[in-house]
Design a protein around this motif. Sequence first.
Motif, mmCIF file in Angstrom:
data_model
loop_
_atom_site.group_PDB
_atom_site.id
_atom_site.type_symbol
_atom_site.label_atom_id
_atom_site.label_comp_id
_atom_site.label_asym_id
_atom_site.label_seq_id
_atom_site.Cartn_x
_atom_site.Cartn_y
_atom_site.Cartn_z
ATOM 1 N N THR A 66 0.775 -1.203 0.038
ATOM 2 C CA THR A 66 0.080 0.008 -0.150
ATOM 3 C C THR A 66 1.005 1.264 0.044
ATOM 4 O OG1 THR A 66 -1.792 -1.027 1.207
ATOM 5 C CG2 THR A 66 -1.876 1.319 1.142
ATOM 6 N N CYS A 67 0.396 2.139 -0.988
ATOM 7 C CA CYS A 67 1.332 3.437 -1.102
ATOM 8 C C CYS A 67 0.601 4.621 -0.617
ATOM 9 C CB CYS A 67 1.803 3.295 -2.579
ATOM 10 S SG CYS A 67 2.790 2.085 -3.076
ATOM 11 N N MET A 68 1.256 5.789 -0.267
ATOM 12 C CA MET A 68 0.375 6.885 -0.214
ATOM 13 C C MET A 68 0.172 7.596 -1.451
ATOM 14 S SD MET A 68 2.347 9.039 2.746
ATOM 15 C CE MET A 68 0.985 10.215 2.714
ATOM 16 N N VAL A 69 -0.849 8.326 -1.629
ATOM 17 C CA VAL A 69 -1.294 9.089 -2.948
ATOM 18 C C VAL A 69 -1.334 10.460 -2.434
ATOM 19 C CG1 VAL A 69 -2.846 9.343 -4.705
ATOM 20 C CG2 VAL A 69 -2.079 7.043 -4.263
ATOM 21 N N CYS A 70 -0.808 11.386 -3.201
ATOM 22 C CA CYS A 70 -0.767 13.000 -2.940
ATOM 23 C C CYS A 70 -0.475 13.403 -4.200
ATOM 24 C CB CYS A 70 -0.191 13.440 -1.816
ATOM 25 S SG CYS A 70 -0.537 15.093 -1.501
ATOM 26 N N SER A 71 -1.526 14.334 -4.967
ATOM 27 C CA SER A 71 -1.205 15.065 -6.159
ATOM 28 C C SER A 71 -0.158 16.150 -5.714
ATOM 29 C CB SER A 71 -2.360 15.140 -6.997
ATOM 30 O OG SER A 71 -3.180 15.870 -6.371
ATOM 31 N N LEU A 72 -0.309 16.959 -4.548
ATOM 32 C CA LEU A 72 0.381 18.121 -4.429
ATOM 33 C C LEU A 72 0.630 18.012 -2.913
ATOM 34 C CD1 LEU A 72 1.251 20.907 -5.346
ATOM 35 C CD2 LEU A 72 -1.089 21.922 -4.725
ATOM 36 N N PHE A 73 1.845 17.807 -2.557
ATOM 37 C CA PHE A 73 2.480 17.691 -1.006
ATOM 38 C C PHE A 73 3.503 18.758 -1.069
ATOM 39 C CE2 PHE A 73 5.189 16.748 2.200
ATOM 40 C CZ PHE A 73 4.272 15.907 3.174
ATOM 41 N N ARG A 74 2.950 19.686 -0.029
ATOM 42 C CA ARG A 74 3.911 20.866 -0.010
ATOM 43 C C ARG A 74 3.984 21.328 1.619
ATOM 44 N NH1 ARG A 74 2.195 25.602 -3.761
ATOM 45 N NH2 ARG A 74 3.148 24.499 -5.320
ATOM 46 N N LYS A 75 5.126 21.809 1.985
ATOM 47 C CA LYS A 75 4.984 22.241 3.366
ATOM 48 C C LYS A 75 4.548 21.289 4.439
ATOM 49 C CE LYS A 75 4.955 27.155 2.163
ATOM 50 N NZ LYS A 75 4.487 28.514 2.227
ATOM 51 N N GLY A 76 5.063 19.843 4.225
ATOM 52 C CA GLY A 76 4.815 18.915 5.112
ATOM 53 C C GLY A 76 3.239 18.258 5.025
ATOM 54 N N CYS B 78 -0.322 17.148 2.631
ATOM 55 C CA CYS B 78 -0.975 16.882 1.147
ATOM 56 C C CYS B 78 -2.067 17.862 1.052
ATOM 57 C CB CYS B 78 -1.662 15.492 1.257
ATOM 58 S SG CYS B 78 -2.303 14.964 -0.267
ATOM 59 N N LYS B 79 -1.875 18.648 0.128
ATOM 60 C CA LYS B 79 -2.804 19.676 -0.333
ATOM 61 C C LYS B 79 -3.833 19.286 -1.131
ATOM 62 C CE LYS B 79 -0.187 22.690 1.948
ATOM 63 N NZ LYS B 79 -0.653 23.514 3.172
ATOM 64 N N ALA B 80 -3.683 18.336 -2.012
ATOM 65 C CA ALA B 80 -4.719 17.965 -2.932
ATOM 66 C C ALA B 80 -4.449 16.444 -3.094
ATOM 67 C CB ALA B 80 -4.541 18.772 -4.179
ATOM 68 N N GLY B 81 -5.530 15.571 -3.549
ATOM 69 C CA GLY B 81 -5.426 14.435 -3.893
ATOM 70 C C GLY B 81 -4.917 13.464 -2.957
ATOM 71 N N ASN B 82 -5.361 13.418 -1.725
ATOM 72 C CA ASN B 82 -5.007 12.643 -0.505
ATOM 73 C C ASN B 82 -5.592 11.065 -0.725
ATOM 74 O OD1 ASN B 82 -3.601 11.982 1.764
ATOM 75 N ND2 ASN B 82 -4.880 12.975 2.923
ATOM 76 N N GLY B 83 -4.648 10.052 -0.496
ATOM 77 C CA GLY B 83 -5.267 8.816 -0.589
ATOM 78 C C GLY B 83 -4.353 7.972 -0.538
ATOM 79 N N ASN B 84 -4.754 6.614 -0.981
ATOM 80 C CA ASN B 84 -3.610 5.675 -0.985
ATOM 81 C C ASN B 84 -3.939 4.687 -2.154
ATOM 82 O OD1 ASN B 84 -5.434 3.421 -0.103
ATOM 83 N ND2 ASN B 84 -5.074 4.225 1.940
ATOM 84 N N CYS B 85 -3.164 3.821 -2.484
ATOM 85 C CA CYS B 85 -3.273 2.893 -3.682
ATOM 86 C C CYS B 85 -2.297 1.705 -3.307
ATOM 87 C CB CYS B 85 -2.596 3.495 -5.065
ATOM 88 S SG CYS B 85 -1.059 4.024 -4.861
ATOM 89 N N THR B 86 -2.640 0.622 -3.932
ATOM 90 C CA THR B 86 -2.178 -0.572 -3.806
ATOM 91 C C THR B 86 -1.269 -1.455 -5.143
ATOM 92 O OG1 THR B 86 -4.019 -1.132 -2.259
ATOM 93 C CG2 THR B 86 -2.510 -3.295 -2.787
ATOM 94 N N VAL B 87 -0.210 -1.988 -4.677
ATOM 95 C CA VAL B 87 0.430 -2.602 -6.049
ATOM 96 C C VAL B 87 0.708 -3.713 -5.644
ATOM 97 C CG1 VAL B 87 1.587 -0.233 -6.785
ATOM 98 C CG2 VAL B 87 2.674 -1.812 -5.055
#
Length: 115
Positions: A25-35, A37-46
Amino acid sequence: MAKFLLLVLLLAIFPFVFFQGVATTCMVCSLFRKGKCKAGNGNCTVEQGPGCRTRDIFYFNIRDGFRYNHTELDCSNECKSWQLVRGDLKVSSFCCEGQDFCNKYKGKSLYWKSH
């Protein structure tokens, strides 16, 4: 002797059967800034093979050179570490696998200071 051969056979096959469905399981975040997640927070599985990806995005300016802008976290089917420089954009990609949330961003707090 038959029990011994059966035991050896089971021990040889066990790792393939047991680890067949292992996923990361991995973290998902399309915009991580200043510590954060500002957008697209979630997770995914590989499944086996691919991994968790961390991409750091930098933009160039005359005064400071390449300056960190944000990070993107996701899953990737063909996860490899690489670096791309194209014009004013630089992207550094890193991958990990085999441990849940191994791409949890641990970036430099230097970039999290407010200006």
